[in-house]
Design a protein around this motif. Structure first.
Motif, PDB file in Angstrom:
ATOM      1  N   UNK A  52       2.837 -34.876  23.052  1.00  0.00           N
ATOM      2  CA  UNK A  52       3.290 -33.963  24.103  1.00  0.00           C
ATOM      3  C   UNK A  52       4.203 -34.656  25.116  1.00  0.00           C
ATOM      4  N   UNK A  53       5.034 -35.605  24.642  1.00  0.00           N
ATOM      5  CA  UNK A  53       5.976 -36.280  25.517  1.00  0.00           C
ATOM      6  C   UNK A  53       5.422 -37.471  26.273  1.00  0.00           C
ATOM      7  N   UNK A  54       4.139 -37.760  26.143  1.00  0.00           N
ATOM      8  CA  UNK A  54       3.519 -38.886  26.834  1.00  0.00           C
ATOM      9  C   UNK A  54       3.272 -40.033  25.858  1.00  0.00           C
ATOM     10  N   UNK A  55       3.762 -41.222  26.216  1.00  0.00           N
ATOM     11  CA  UNK A  55       3.565 -42.383  25.355  1.00  0.00           C
ATOM     12  C   UNK A  55       2.099 -42.807  25.412  1.00  0.00           C
ATOM     13  N   UNK A  56       1.502 -42.952  24.241  1.00  0.00           N
ATOM     14  CA  UNK A  56       0.117 -43.403  24.153  1.00  0.00           C
ATOM     15  C   UNK A  56       0.086 -44.927  24.103  1.00  0.00           C
TER      16      UNK A  56
END
Length: 72
Positions: A52-56
C-alpha cells in the motif's frame, strides 16, 4: 546494470513460484503479489518489499522475503 535486474527478477520469480505466491502484475522491476505487496528489484540480490505504498523492508534473502509475503 540492466542485466543485474534481469538476474534478480528471474531469481525472484522462481522463489515466488516455489512458495506458491500469486503474481498479480509484472511491471518491469516491480512485481505485485497477493495481499497487495510490491517487490521492487534493486539489484541481482536486493529487493524492497512494500505494501500500500509503505516500505516494509529491504531483503537480500528471497526465502525471508517470500515468508513475509506468505505471513501476510
Amino acid at each position: 546494470m540492466a542485466r543485474l535486474h534481469e538476474v534478480g527478477k528471474e531469481n525472484l520469480l522462481r522463489a515466488l513460484a516455489a512458495y506458491e505466491i500469486a503474481i498479480v502484475k509484472d511491471d518491469g522491476n516491480h512485481v505485485y503479489t497477493e495481499a497487495e505487496y510490491c517487490v521492487e528489484i534493486e539489484s541481482d540480490s536486493l529487493y524492497r518489499l512494500s505494501q500500500d505504498g509503505y516500505v516494509i523492508a529491504p531483503y537480500d534473502n528471497l526465502d525471508e522475503l517470500c515468508s513475509m509475503i506468505k505471513m501476510g
